[in-house]
Design a protein around this motif. Structure first.
Motif, PDB file in Angstrom:
ATOM      1  N   ARG A  78       0.562  -1.608   0.144  1.00 23.89           N
ATOM      2  CA  ARG A  78       0.143  -0.486   0.340  1.00 23.89           C
ATOM      3  C   ARG A  78       1.174   1.260  -0.259  1.00 23.89           C
ATOM      4  O   ARG A  78       1.462   1.770   1.093  1.00 23.89           O
ATOM      5  CB  ARG A  78      -0.954  -0.038   1.396  1.00 23.89           C
ATOM      6  N   ARG A 101     -20.659  10.783   4.034  1.00 25.87           N
ATOM      7  CA  ARG A 101     -21.557  10.699   2.440  1.00 25.87           C
ATOM      8  C   ARG A 101     -23.100  11.358   2.305  1.00 25.87           C
ATOM      9  O   ARG A 101     -22.524  12.378   1.158  1.00 25.87           O
ATOM     10  CB  ARG A 101     -21.683   9.125   2.806  1.00 25.87           C
ATOM     11  N   THR A 106     -16.366  11.226   1.539  1.00 22.37           N
ATOM     12  CA  THR A 106     -15.873   9.435   1.601  1.00 22.37           C
ATOM     13  C   THR A 106     -15.363   9.052   2.932  1.00 22.37           C
ATOM     14  O   THR A 106     -15.049   9.289   3.786  1.00 22.37           O
ATOM     15  CB  THR A 106     -15.049   9.270   0.517  1.00 22.37           C
ATOM     16  N   GLY A 108     -13.424   6.119   3.610  1.00 17.11           N
ATOM     17  CA  GLY A 108     -12.538   4.646   2.519  1.00 17.11           C
ATOM     18  C   GLY A 108     -11.976   3.196   3.564  1.00 17.11           C
ATOM     19  O   GLY A 108     -11.657   2.076   2.716  1.00 17.11           O
ATOM     20  N   VAL A 109     -12.023   3.251   5.049  1.00 18.60           N
ATOM     21  CA  VAL A 109     -12.374   2.537   6.187  1.00 18.60           C
ATOM     22  C   VAL A 109     -12.941   2.500   6.490  1.00 18.60           C
ATOM     23  O   VAL A 109     -13.217   3.675   7.482  1.00 18.60           O
ATOM     24  CB  VAL A 109     -10.533   2.568   6.435  1.00 18.60           C
ATOM     25  N   GLY A 123     -12.427   8.524   6.646  1.00 16.77           N
ATOM     26  CA  GLY A 123     -12.893   9.349   6.037  1.00 16.77           C
ATOM     27  C   GLY A 123     -12.077  10.445   5.246  1.00 16.77           C
ATOM     28  O   GLY A 123     -10.843  10.889   5.488  1.00 16.77           O
ATOM     29  N   SER A 124     -12.919  10.791   3.547  1.00 16.70           N
ATOM     30  CA  SER A 124     -12.333  12.332   3.970  1.00 16.70           C
ATOM     31  C   SER A 124     -13.334  13.415   3.339  1.00 16.70           C
ATOM     32  O   SER A 124     -14.366  12.832   3.250  1.00 16.70           O
ATOM     33  CB  SER A 124     -11.873  12.284   2.775  1.00 16.70           C
ATOM     34  N   VAL A 130      -7.785  13.421   4.518  1.00 14.35           N
ATOM     35  CA  VAL A 130      -8.301  12.847   5.369  1.00 14.35           C
ATOM     36  C   VAL A 130      -8.555  12.725   7.012  1.00 14.35           C
ATOM     37  O   VAL A 130      -7.379  13.572   7.668  1.00 14.35           O
ATOM     38  CB  VAL A 130      -7.049  11.505   5.540  1.00 14.35           C
TER      39      VAL A 130
END
Length: 267
Positions: A78, A101, A106, A108-109, A123-124, A130
């Protein structure tokens, strides 16, 4: 920026639960976990013990036996940015993630359980910065602040403050305190009237190699000595020590390139 506070009680009792929306933890994912432990242990006097392993090898940093921050091992395949990530307290990580959201961010995990410690999501925001969400269970988060080696402030560097401040206000219920200035774009985020984080709009001055990102400030007793020590340990100074309204500040990186700031408060 505001004064850091002790999270533990005056008689050493268990730390209090963080108010929803307040920064409650900072975590760094790196490729060389052992070397990173050695660097921050020497720089801040941290000791380490194992933490939840849901996302891979992970340790919690302790100062005088109290938890301060987390360090984790990135999977070797990664190629993610090496960056300190602030986590904001939530009563319901799933609901907060859904709000992220719905407001253009977003996730991501997660959300996922971190053993019995709590529930997390990463998220971001709509600009790409982030951040983490933490719903505490056994692990409440950072247990001490206001002393050298502890997080003192979190600040988002982004293109402009207004729209992204609205995002964080909606997600975490902040109030806003903008700076009224034609040439300084800054919003302080407040929770229950107390400053908890800042958003600094840099326009085209934002570093192109990073994009919008959060910066964690760690408190230092003597900034010049800490900078000398950091360089000796293999870190780098990006912006030398300079005076601000809140004390002397420098921007630095660790040996893997994770950026953070050091703050020596006014005496």
């Amino acid at each position: 920026m505001t004064d850091a506070r002790e999270s533990a009680g005056p008689n050493g009792e268990a730390p209090a639960r963080h108010t929803p929306g307040t920064p409650c933890w900072v975590s760094l994912m790196v490729h060389g976990l052992a070397a990173t432990e050695e660097f921050y242990g020497a720089l801040f006097g941290w000791e380490f013990r194992p933490g939840p392993q849901q996302l891979g090898p992970y340790v919690r940093a302790l100062l005088d036996g109290r938890e301060v921050a987390g360090l984790g091992q990135l999977p070797p395949d990664r190629q993610l940015p090496i960056a300190w990530t602030p986590y904001f307290a939530s009563r319901n990580a799933d609901l907060t993630a859904e709000t992220v959201r719905s407001r253009g961010g977003t996730i991501g995990v997660g959300p996922l359980d971190a053993s019995d410690a709590g529930r997390l999501a990463i998220g971001s925001d709509p600009s790409g910065a982030v951040f983490g969400i933490w719903q505490a269970a056994a692990h409440l988060g950072t247990a001490v602040s206001g002393v050298p080696g502890t997080p003192a402030w979190n600040e988002l560097l982004t293109f402009e403050s207004a729209s992204v401040a609205k995002f964080y206000q909606t997600v975490f219920g902040y109030e806003e305190e903008p700076v009224v200035s034609a040439d300084f774009d800054y919003v302080t985020l407040l929770s229950d009237g107390e400053p908890v984080a800042g958003i600094h709009g840099l326009g085209q001055s934002l570093p192109r190699d990073r994009g919008p990102h959060w910066v964690t400030y760690f408190q230092a007793a003597d900034l010049d000595d800490t900078l000398d020590h950091l360089v000796h340990l293999g870190g780098h100074v990006l912006r030398p020590a300079h005076d601000t309204a809140h004390g002397r500040v420098a921007t630095v990186t660790d040996p893997e390139g994770a950026r953070f700031a050091l703050l020596q408060r006014e005496r």
